[in-house]
Design a protein around this motif. Structure first.
Motif, mmCIF file in Angstrom:
data_model
loop_
_atom_site.group_PDB
_atom_site.id
_atom_site.type_symbol
_atom_site.label_atom_id
_atom_site.label_comp_id
_atom_site.label_asym_id
_atom_site.label_seq_id
_atom_site.Cartn_x
_atom_site.Cartn_y
_atom_site.Cartn_z
ATOM 1 N N LYS A 80 -43.586 24.594 17.489
ATOM 2 C CA LYS A 80 -43.714 24.575 16.026
ATOM 3 C C LYS A 80 -42.399 25.059 15.376
ATOM 4 N N VAL A 81 -41.829 26.096 15.931
ATOM 5 C CA VAL A 81 -40.570 26.632 15.422
ATOM 6 C C VAL A 81 -39.431 25.633 15.670
ATOM 7 N N CYS A 82 -39.463 24.959 16.818
ATOM 8 C CA CYS A 82 -38.447 23.930 17.097
ATOM 9 C C CYS A 82 -38.504 22.820 16.052
ATOM 10 N N ASP A 83 -39.720 22.456 15.647
ATOM 11 C CA ASP A 83 -39.867 21.453 14.579
ATOM 12 C C ASP A 83 -39.258 21.967 13.274
ATOM 13 N N LEU A 84 -39.446 23.248 12.975
ATOM 14 C CA LEU A 84 -38.832 23.831 11.774
ATOM 15 C C LEU A 84 -37.304 23.774 11.853
ATOM 16 N N ILE A 85 -36.773 24.056 13.035
ATOM 17 C CA ILE A 85 -35.315 24.016 13.215
ATOM 18 C C ILE A 85 -34.808 22.586 13.043
ATOM 19 N N ASP A 86 -35.554 21.610 13.566
ATOM 20 C CA ASP A 86 -35.180 20.204 13.360
ATOM 21 C C ASP A 86 -35.145 19.872 11.872
ATOM 22 N N ASP A 87 -36.171 20.307 11.147
ATOM 23 C CA ASP A 87 -36.217 20.067 9.698
ATOM 24 C C ASP A 87 -35.059 20.769 8.997
ATOM 25 N N TYR A 88 -34.761 21.973 9.432
ATOM 26 C CA TYR A 88 -33.646 22.756 8.874
ATOM 27 C C TYR A 88 -32.331 21.988 9.010
ATOM 28 N N GLU A 89 -32.116 21.436 10.191
ATOM 29 C CA GLU A 89 -30.896 20.650 10.409
ATOM 30 C C GLU A 89 -30.912 19.360 9.588
ATOM 31 N N ASP A 90 -32.067 18.702 9.511
ATOM 32 C CA ASP A 90 -32.176 17.456 8.738
ATOM 33 C C ASP A 90 -31.896 17.687 7.258
ATOM 34 N N GLU A 91 -32.286 18.858 6.753
ATOM 35 C CA GLU A 91 -32.104 19.166 5.333
ATOM 36 C C GLU A 91 -30.690 19.654 5.009
ATOM 37 N N SER A 92 -29.901 19.909 6.019
ATOM 38 C CA SER A 92 -28.577 20.479 5.802
ATOM 39 C C SER A 92 -27.644 19.498 5.110
ATOM 40 N N GLU A 93 -26.862 20.045 4.220
ATOM 41 C CA GLU A 93 -25.818 19.262 3.571
ATOM 42 C C GLU A 93 -24.652 19.091 4.534
ATOM 43 N N VAL A 94 -23.826 18.099 4.271
ATOM 44 C CA VAL A 94 -22.669 17.831 5.115
ATOM 45 C C VAL A 94 -21.426 18.357 4.409
ATOM 46 N N ASP A 95 -20.604 19.077 5.152
ATOM 47 C CA ASP A 95 -19.331 19.580 4.638
ATOM 48 C C ASP A 95 -18.398 18.389 4.443
#
Length: 153
Positions: A80-95
Protein backbone atom coordinates in the motif's frame (compact mmCIF):
# COMPACT_ATOMS: atom_id res chain seq x y z
CA UNK A 1 7.98 16.47 11.52
CA UNK A 2 8.10 15.55 7.85
CA UNK A 3 4.98 16.05 5.75
CA UNK A 4 4.47 13.65 2.86
CA UNK A 5 2.01 15.09 0.32
CA UNK A 6 0.37 12.70 -2.12
CA UNK A 7 -3.11 12.23 -3.63
CA UNK A 8 -4.20 15.63 -2.30
CA UNK A 9 -3.49 14.54 1.27
CA UNK A 10 -0.82 15.54 3.75
CA UNK A 11 0.57 12.72 5.87
CA UNK A 12 2.52 13.75 8.95
CA UNK A 13 5.43 11.36 9.25
CA UNK A 14 6.74 10.85 12.77
CA UNK A 15 9.01 8.09 13.98
CA UNK A 16 7.63 6.95 17.31
CA UNK A 17 9.68 5.14 19.92
CA UNK A 18 7.57 1.99 19.65
CA UNK A 19 8.24 1.46 15.96
CA UNK A 20 11.94 2.21 16.31
CA UNK A 21 12.22 -0.13 19.29
CA UNK A 22 10.59 -3.03 17.46
CA UNK A 23 12.53 -2.64 14.22
CA UNK A 24 16.06 -2.60 12.89
CA UNK A 25 15.42 0.49 10.78
CA UNK A 26 18.15 2.58 12.38
CA UNK A 27 20.83 -0.01 11.66
CA UNK A 28 19.56 -0.49 8.14
CA UNK A 29 19.55 3.25 7.38
CA UNK A 30 23.12 3.55 8.63
CA UNK A 31 24.25 0.54 6.57
CA UNK A 32 22.03 0.82 3.50
CA UNK A 33 24.69 1.95 1.04
CA UNK A 34 27.65 0.23 2.63
CA UNK A 35 27.93 -2.49 -0.03
CA UNK A 36 30.06 -0.60 -2.55
CA UNK A 37 30.91 -3.87 -4.35
CA UNK A 38 27.27 -4.47 -5.26
CA UNK A 39 25.55 -1.23 -6.30
CA UNK A 40 22.46 -3.09 -7.57
CA UNK A 41 21.94 -4.56 -4.10
CA UNK A 42 22.37 -1.09 -2.55
CA UNK A 43 19.68 0.34 -4.84
CA UNK A 44 17.35 -2.55 -3.99
CA UNK A 45 17.98 -1.93 -0.29
CA UNK A 46 17.21 1.79 -0.63
CA UNK A 47 13.94 1.04 -2.43
CA UNK A 48 12.80 -1.45 0.20
CA UNK A 49 13.96 0.70 3.07
CA UNK A 50 12.15 3.77 1.72
CA UNK A 51 8.83 1.91 1.85
CA UNK A 52 9.55 0.56 5.34
CA UNK A 53 10.62 3.98 6.63
CA UNK A 54 7.47 5.59 5.30
CA UNK A 55 5.30 2.85 6.81
CA UNK A 56 7.09 3.20 10.16
CA UNK A 57 6.67 6.97 10.09
CA UNK A 58 2.95 6.65 9.37
CA UNK A 59 2.35 4.32 12.32
CA UNK A 60 2.25 7.09 14.92
CA UNK A 61 -0.52 9.20 13.37
CA UNK A 62 -2.25 6.80 10.96
CA UNK A 63 -2.31 3.41 12.67
CA UNK A 64 -5.96 2.89 11.66
CA UNK A 65 -5.03 3.15 7.99
CA UNK A 66 -1.47 1.77 8.04
CA UNK A 67 -1.34 -0.42 11.16
CA UNK A 68 -0.54 -4.11 11.19
CA UNK A 69 -0.18 -6.97 13.65
CA UNK A 70 1.37 -9.81 11.67
CA UNK A 71 4.14 -10.08 9.08
CA UNK A 72 1.50 -10.88 6.46
CA UNK A 73 -0.43 -7.69 7.32
CA UNK A 74 2.84 -5.74 7.25
CA UNK A 75 3.54 -6.94 3.70
CA UNK A 76 0.08 -5.75 2.61
CA UNK A 77 0.77 -2.35 4.18
CA UNK A 78 4.20 -2.18 2.52
CA UNK A 79 2.53 -2.72 -0.86
CA UNK A 80 0.00 0.00 0.00
CA UNK A 81 2.85 2.37 0.86
CA UNK A 82 4.66 1.41 -2.37
CA UNK A 83 1.53 2.47 -4.26
CA UNK A 84 1.65 5.82 -2.42
CA UNK A 85 5.30 6.25 -3.41
CA UNK A 86 4.40 5.49 -7.04
CA UNK A 87 1.67 8.15 -6.88
CA UNK A 88 4.13 10.55 -5.24
CA UNK A 89 6.55 10.12 -8.12
CA UNK A 90 3.75 10.38 -10.72
CA UNK A 91 2.59 13.68 -9.20
CA UNK A 92 6.08 15.16 -9.15
CA UNK A 93 6.87 18.15 -11.26
CA UNK A 94 9.81 18.02 -13.65
CA UNK A 95 12.80 20.32 -13.14
CA UNK A 96 13.08 22.41 -16.31
CA UNK A 97 16.90 22.54 -16.18
CA UNK A 98 17.61 18.85 -15.63
CA UNK A 99 14.45 17.24 -17.04
CA UNK A 100 14.33 15.08 -13.90
CA UNK A 101 11.40 14.72 -11.55
CA UNK A 102 11.78 16.86 -8.44
CA UNK A 103 10.43 14.12 -6.17
CA UNK A 104 11.36 10.50 -6.54
CA UNK A 105 12.08 7.51 -4.35
CA UNK A 106 15.63 8.65 -3.64
CA UNK A 107 14.60 12.15 -2.51
CA UNK A 108 11.91 10.55 -0.38
CA UNK A 109 14.50 8.21 1.18
CA UNK A 110 16.80 11.16 1.85
CA UNK A 111 13.98 13.15 3.45
CA UNK A 112 12.76 10.24 5.57
CA UNK A 113 16.22 9.22 6.77
CA UNK A 114 16.92 12.89 7.54
CA UNK A 115 13.74 13.05 9.59
CA UNK A 116 14.73 9.85 11.38
CA UNK A 117 18.09 11.40 12.28
CA UNK A 118 16.37 14.53 13.64
CA UNK A 119 14.21 12.39 15.92
CA UNK A 120 15.00 13.71 19.44
CA UNK A 121 17.06 11.17 21.31
CA UNK A 122 18.32 9.59 18.09
CA UNK A 123 20.02 12.75 16.87
CA UNK A 124 21.71 13.10 20.26
CA UNK A 125 22.91 9.48 20.19
CA UNK A 126 24.20 9.79 16.63
CA UNK A 127 25.96 13.04 17.49
CA UNK A 128 27.59 11.55 20.57
CA UNK A 129 28.60 8.43 18.65
CA UNK A 130 30.18 10.57 15.94
CA UNK A 131 32.07 12.62 18.55
CA UNK A 132 33.31 9.47 20.27
CA UNK A 133 34.52 8.06 16.95
CA UNK A 134 36.39 11.28 16.19
CA UNK A 135 38.09 11.14 19.58
CA UNK A 136 39.12 7.52 19.07
CA UNK A 137 40.53 8.32 15.65
CA UNK A 138 42.31 11.41 16.99
CA UNK A 139 44.11 9.48 19.72
CA UNK A 140 45.74 6.79 17.60
CA UNK A 141 49.36 6.54 18.65
CA UNK A 142 51.94 5.61 16.03
CA UNK A 143 53.64 2.35 16.92
CA UNK A 144 56.52 2.42 14.42
CA UNK A 145 59.03 2.56 17.24
CA UNK A 146 57.95 -0.93 18.36
CA UNK A 147 58.63 -2.66 15.05
CA UNK A 148 60.95 -5.63 15.12
CA UNK A 149 64.51 -4.86 14.16
CA UNK A 150 64.51 -1.31 15.48
CA UNK A 151 66.94 -0.46 18.21
CA UNK A 152 65.82 1.37 21.27
CA UNK A 153 67.77 4.51 22.04
Amino acid sequence: MYVFHVNDEDYKVKFGYGVLYKSDLIDRVVNVTSDANNPAESVKNVIGLTAELLLAGLQKNYSDEFGYETDEEKEKQILKVCDLIDDYEDESEVDEETGQKIHDGFTLFRDLSGELEKNGFLSKILGETEEAAKKVNATVIPMDHKRAGRKKS
